[in-house]
Design a protein around this motif. Sequence first.
Motif: not given
Length: 317
Positions: A43-44, A108-113, A201-202, A257-258
């Motif tokens: 996971g991320p 933070m949104k990346l974690a849930s997305d 990420i970009q 890794p991500m």
Amino acid sequence: MDQGAAIKKIGDELKAKFDECGMGKVEEMVDKLEEVKTLAEAGPGALVEKIEAAMKDLAGKMEEVVKDPASLAPGGGMAACADWYGSSVAGKLTSLSDETKGMQETVMKLASDVGDPMKKLTEVLGGAMKELESSLKRLSKLPAEVTKLGDTVKGPDDVAKIDTASMSKATDTSPIEGILTKIMGLKDVLAPAVEAATAAIQKLADFVASAPDMIRGAFDVPTPLCFLTSVLLSQAPAAMTSLLEMVDKLKGVDMQPMLTMLKDTSDTVLGLDASQVKAPVESFGTFAKEKVDSLDSIVKAAKSAGGMAAMGKKLGF
């Protein structure tokens, strides 16, 4: 009849058909799915936490220095106009601080997305890989298994012990369609997640790349004394040095890794064409069933011969 040679011939025919059907590519796809599952299990979380912590430190430092504009001026000649210069820097850093907080929200949104879809991916692939182990992987091992038997059997007694029932079961390709349907069902969940994560990420990479120049720009001397900027930067304020070091820390977070997980997920799951798996598997499965039936005939003959021999001994022949 040389039963070992007959069995080896069946193994060679299975191997030839395996290659002809393109089963090697199917095996590669299955191995890639296993890799994707392993990456998704990790996971991320840990990576996102590192990025979020670094962003929080950076935003916190900016807020801290903005509250004391006079501390932003270096010593020397600029000390005389510390308030004027500090207010200029503080204004620019406030804008950058707002952008940094926005990046925090993005992370933070990346974690849930990504987190929830990756959890779903792990669950589905976990079950699918177990099913593939008992069907597709078992089927793929048949050529090598039969060839090895042909090389190792020493006589009818060895042949009679061959378990063709499990081999015949392995040629049943009917579960494949259901497994593929489950995996294909992930596309609706993963597609938006991969797109959102890639964009985030970009965006983060662009921010990290531009932040050093933005920080240095914030410490430029405004007009009419802008010509003093080069002199000022030669004795850079401690606040500027500290902020740049924090950005370097952010740059040090390895996002590969991500990125690898997202690319492999996109290529393997989103790019999966069920027909390219189902067609070769069914073709090889049908052929393998015929060859296992042939092998079963050899095994039955060996058992029959063994039974006759045993009966002969009892009768004294």
